[in-house]
Design an enzyme around this catalytic site. Structure first.
Site, PDB file in Angstrom:
ATOM      1  N   LEU A 260     -33.632 -36.446  12.935  1.00 26.70           N
ATOM      2  CA  LEU A 260     -32.957 -36.289  14.272  1.00 26.70           C
ATOM      3  C   LEU A 260     -33.563 -35.068  15.166  1.00 26.70           C
ATOM      4  O   LEU A 260     -33.757 -34.052  14.780  1.00 26.70           O
ATOM      5  CB  LEU A 260     -31.594 -35.652  14.138  1.00 26.70           C
ATOM      6  CG  LEU A 260     -30.625 -36.798  13.664  1.00 26.70           C
ATOM      7  CD1 LEU A 260     -30.770 -37.348  12.321  1.00 26.70           C
ATOM      8  CD2 LEU A 260     -29.232 -36.377  13.635  1.00 26.70           C
ATOM      9  N   ASP A 261     -34.213 -35.676  16.368  1.00 25.22           N
ATOM     10  CA  ASP A 261     -34.869 -34.976  17.069  1.00 25.22           C
ATOM     11  C   ASP A 261     -34.273 -33.805  18.011  1.00 25.22           C
ATOM     12  O   ASP A 261     -33.196 -34.001  18.648  1.00 25.22           O
ATOM     13  CB  ASP A 261     -35.789 -35.824  18.030  1.00 25.22           C
ATOM     14  CG  ASP A 261     -36.601 -35.276  19.316  1.00 25.22           C
ATOM     15  OD1 ASP A 261     -37.583 -34.664  18.604  1.00 25.22           O
ATOM     16  OD2 ASP A 261     -36.208 -34.986  20.234  1.00 25.22           O
ATOM     17  N   VAL A 263     -32.114 -31.379  17.948  1.00 27.02           N
ATOM     18  CA  VAL A 263     -30.696 -31.117  17.789  1.00 27.02           C
ATOM     19  C   VAL A 263     -30.123 -29.868  18.377  1.00 27.02           C
ATOM     20  O   VAL A 263     -28.810 -29.868  18.744  1.00 27.02           O
ATOM     21  CB  VAL A 263     -30.176 -31.520  16.535  1.00 27.02           C
ATOM     22  CG1 VAL A 263     -30.346 -32.834  15.857  1.00 27.02           C
ATOM     23  CG2 VAL A 263     -30.586 -30.332  15.507  1.00 27.02           C
ATOM     24  N   GLU A 297     -34.736 -31.719  13.240  1.00 31.23           N
ATOM     25  CA  GLU A 297     -35.533 -30.458  14.257  1.00 31.23           C
ATOM     26  C   GLU A 297     -34.519 -29.799  14.878  1.00 31.23           C
ATOM     27  O   GLU A 297     -33.793 -30.274  15.733  1.00 31.23           O
ATOM     28  CB  GLU A 297     -36.385 -31.408  14.880  1.00 31.23           C
ATOM     29  CG  GLU A 297     -37.260 -30.521  15.882  1.00 31.23           C
ATOM     30  CD  GLU A 297     -38.118 -30.982  16.925  1.00 31.23           C
ATOM     31  OE1 GLU A 297     -39.057 -30.330  17.388  1.00 31.23           O
ATOM     32  OE2 GLU A 297     -37.529 -31.867  17.551  1.00 31.23           O
ATOM     33  N   HIS A 326     -45.058 -23.705  10.552  1.00 28.84           N
ATOM     34  CA  HIS A 326     -46.385 -24.249  11.394  1.00 28.84           C
ATOM     35  C   HIS A 326     -46.909 -23.173  12.443  1.00 28.84           C
ATOM     36  O   HIS A 326     -47.908 -22.795  12.488  1.00 28.84           O
ATOM     37  CB  HIS A 326     -45.952 -25.404  12.130  1.00 28.84           C
ATOM     38  CG  HIS A 326     -46.841 -25.853  13.162  1.00 28.84           C
ATOM     39  ND1 HIS A 326     -46.866 -25.573  14.327  1.00 28.84           N
ATOM     40  CD2 HIS A 326     -48.057 -26.620  12.715  1.00 28.84           C
ATOM     41  CE1 HIS A 326     -47.976 -25.759  15.134  1.00 28.84           C
ATOM     42  NE2 HIS A 326     -48.612 -26.622  14.152  1.00 28.84           N
ATOM     43  N   ASP A 395     -46.035 -33.264  18.009  1.00 30.46           N
ATOM     44  CA  ASP A 395     -45.838 -32.293  18.747  1.00 30.46           C
ATOM     45  C   ASP A 395     -46.907 -31.343  18.867  1.00 30.46           C
ATOM     46  O   ASP A 395     -47.377 -31.014  19.939  1.00 30.46           O
ATOM     47  CB  ASP A 395     -44.394 -31.543  18.488  1.00 30.46           C
ATOM     48  CG  ASP A 395     -43.230 -32.077  19.234  1.00 30.46           C
ATOM     49  OD1 ASP A 395     -43.278 -32.722  20.357  1.00 30.46           O
ATOM     50  OD2 ASP A 395     -42.079 -31.884  18.776  1.00 30.46           O
ATOM     51  N   GLY A 398     -50.270 -33.179  20.317  1.00 31.45           N
ATOM     52  CA  GLY A 398     -49.849 -33.705  21.433  1.00 31.45           C
ATOM     53  C   GLY A 398     -49.372 -32.766  22.684  1.00 31.45           C
ATOM     54  O   GLY A 398     -49.581 -33.402  24.059  1.00 31.45           O
ATOM     55  N   ASN A 399     -48.729 -31.794  22.227  1.00 33.18           N
ATOM     56  CA  ASN A 399     -48.259 -30.776  23.652  1.00 33.18           C
ATOM     57  C   ASN A 399     -49.348 -29.749  23.730  1.00 33.18           C
ATOM     58  O   ASN A 399     -48.918 -28.959  24.622  1.00 33.18           O
ATOM     59  CB  ASN A 399     -46.948 -30.365  22.981  1.00 33.18           C
ATOM     60  CG  ASN A 399     -45.930 -31.293  23.203  1.00 33.18           C
ATOM     61  OD1 ASN A 399     -45.967 -31.906  24.133  1.00 33.18           O
ATOM     62  ND2 ASN A 399     -44.878 -30.919  22.525  1.00 33.18           N
TER      63      ASN A 399
END
Length: 625
Positions: A260-261, A263, A297, A326, A395, A398-399
């Site tokens: 779940l992205d 949240v 997340e 990370h 993320d 790509g970010n």
């Protein structure tokens, strides 16, 4: 499912739409080459329904509102003509599954491989992913995680701009193509997860505001659009829509889990809140005869979401992507301090130590990046498997302005030391596509929205990067690839020929070796690890961890993440026992020699005068008798 189009027991297709703002809805159905306009019956609770003897699989349909606008089904199962086109009637039960005995895999076995379907293979579709499954099995992967599949506007997208959440994007293939991919993965022992986005809809192609504005909170916003209204007076159908979506992916497609992205962008003051209700519903429907895993997340670092019951099973969510681990590793390895990394750059080694030992690094401390707000809750009581660790993901690559992978920013020995640390620590690890063969391709941000939206997206990204010291030169700022440039997507596609080059083969072999050692030595310990570990810093950039099982076994991991040696006066005996008892010690791995330490080998008893840069050592000792 109360939403969408499904067969009833009589074999008819029934269409259902919640449209409280519509005074009339007509079903516009194209069947056998003819178009039919059929009034739908409205109920007291603002549902429109119609069961049709005409509709057949493959027919196209849309819902015509009283103002003449014809909108796709918000629960469409397939959009062959993209988000603005009609929906297609799909017989959800027509696919002949061959993996009916599959019950998933226990969570401790998870080793994730995150991929973007459109850029993973030359064909950019579900079939292209299926063609590489054997390679992933050989690598040691046990779970593939697909970036969001929900139908998005345009030719390419990361997937987080989904407009129709029940329809796999047609550029990737048909619903049956996706089912064949899931089935093929299961036949190889691979779990399949999918990202879902429940905090917002994409900026183009969602028409809910035209007939069901109650989906959106009138005052709340996310960085990506209007927030969902999960606690308002009309929230029940809204909550049910998203909970049904979660169940839909699990049951109709056989997914083994959801991620779940973001949240933390879901605001809900009700009890139970939406996230608790979703997890409770999923677990009550799935039961315990099938392994289904829910991963969050969540920038809030809320340990309560990952509580375990008396048998060690998740009450709500199985695990959380550990962004703290990370960010700390990235800051320690690169020295970067822009943006979110400012919260880790002050003491990166200590923050790596804490996050790998205890899960969250921020457990109630104030965050400079968040303007001093307190972030996180205590997490050391949680088992290490309540977190998913990674060196990079979509993320974190790509970010970046130019989509650089971590291995392009630091020396190879530093990357490999960090890799061994993540893969041999107890938390389930995640790889991002291509890292296993040292891919040189970037992963850029790309999307294909209508022109005015593309201008806003491009301008917004340049404003964001303008605040970073790396882009203080305006000329460099304007070199950032534009999200709407087709080359941004094309440059991000993996070049699988790199897998056969010497650098690719070496990195692939290292990943495979570490994952083999994880399966052989680390995995058996995981069920006995019920809480976090201990850690200590050694020298400038050295760390040592110890995790203890309930049975008394101990897993030890030591690393030098720096570019300079650590002398013995700083390292002490943290890396190994002074006099190893070969009946109690199980050597697992030592790097940079990149080979297992055999119990009969002299290398285990050899004494290093210092820890060289990139050095890693991992071993286990047995419980005290």
């Amino acid at each position: 499912m109360p939403f969408g189009c499904e067969r009833d027991p009589e074999g008819r297709f029934c269409f259902q739409l919640w449209a409280p703002a519509a005074s009339q809805v007509l079903l516009r159905l194209t069947s056998d080459g003819r178009e039919h306009l059929i009034p739908m019956e409205r109920t007291r609770d603002a549902w429109y329904r119609h069961c049709s003897d005409l509709a057949q699989p493959g027919d196209l349909y849309c819902y015509q509102l009283n103002n003449g606008l014809c909108v796709p089904d918000p629960a469409s199962r397939y959009q062959p003509l993209d988000v603005h086109g009609p929906s297609q009637v799909v017989d959800a039960h027509a696919f002949a599954w061959q993996d009916v005995r599959w019950r998933g895999r226990p969570w401790p076995e998870a080793v994730f491989y995150e991929l973007h379907v459109g850029s993973f293979s030359p064909t950019g579709d579900f079939t292209g992913v299926e063609a590489r499954l054997d390679d992933l099995v050989d690598l040691g992967i046990t779970a593939i995680e697909l970036m969001p599949l929900a139908d998005f506007p345009g030719r390419w997208n990361w997937g987080y701009d989904g407009a129709l959440l029940f329809a796999p994007d047609s550029r990737y293939g048909t619903p049956d193509d996706l089912k064949r991919l899931v089935q093929a993965a299961h036949q190889r022992g691979l779990m399949v997860f999918v990202d879902v986005v429940y905090n917002h809809f994409g900026p183009e192609g969602n028409y809910l505001h035209c007939y069901a504005p109650g989906f959106f909170h009138p005052e709340r916003q996310t960085p990506w659009g209007a927030a969902m209204d999960f606690d308002g007076p009309h929230a029940a159908p809204v909550r049910e829509f998203f909970i049904c979506n979660a169940l839909f992916w699990i049951f109709e497609y056989g997914f083994d889990g959801l991620r779940l992205d973001a949240v933390d962008r879901i605001v809900d003051g009700s009890q139970p809140d939406f996230l608790d209700e979703l997890a409770t519903r999923v677990r009550s429907v799935v039961g315990f005869d099938r392994h289904v895993h829910l991963v969050l997340e969540n920038d809030h670092n809320d340990a309560r979401r990952h509580a375990r019951d008396g048998k060690g099973r998740p009450v709500f969510y199985t695990a959380q992507w550990n962004d703290d681990a990370h960010h700390a590793l990235h800051a320690a390895l690169t020295g970067e301090s822009d943006g979110v990394y400012q919260d880790y750059a002050d003491a990166p080694i200590e923050r790596v130590g804490r996050s790998l030992a205890e899960g969250f690094c921020y457990q109630g401390e104030s965050s400079a990046f968040r303007a001093g707000r307190v972030r996180g809750t205590a997490s050391a009581h949680l088992p290490p498997i309540a977190f998913v660790n990674f060196l990079q993901n979509h993320d974190q690559i790509g970010n970046r302005g130019f989509g650089e992978r971590l291995e392009h920013l630091i020396p190879a020995r530093s990357f490999e030391a960090a890799l061994a640390t993540v893969l041999l620590a107890p938390a389930p690890p995640l790889l991002f596509m291509g890292q296993e063969f040292a891919a040189t391709t970037p992963f850029l941000f790309f999307c294909d929205l209508e022109p005015s939206l593309m201008e806003q997206v491009s301008a917004g990204r340049r404003r964001e990067f303008a605040t970073q010291s790396a882009f203080s030169d305006p000329g460099l700022l304007h070199e950032i690839p534009l999200p709407g440039d087709p080359q941004s997507f094309l440059a991000s596609r993996l070049d699988w020929s790199e897998r056969e080059r010497s650098a690719g083969r070496e990195r692939l072999a290292l990943h495979a070796k570490l994952l083999r050692l994880r399966a052989e030595h680390i995995l058996p310990l995981l069920p006995g690890l019920h809480h976090g570990g201990r850690w200590q810093r050694l020298g400038e950039a050295g760390l040592s961890w110890c995790w203890r099982t309930r049975q008394g076994e101990r897993l030890h991991l030591s690393v030098n993440l720096g570019l300079e040696p650590i002398g013995r006066e700083h390292s002490g005996q943290a890396a190994w026992p002074v006099e190893p008892d070969r009946d109690r010690i199980t050597p697992i791995y030592e790097q940079p020699v990149r080979q297992e330490i055999e119990s009969s080998s002299d290398s285990w008893s050899d004494r290093l005068s210092e820890w060289p840069p990139g050095w890693v050592c991992c071993w286990m000792d047995a419980a005290d008798s």
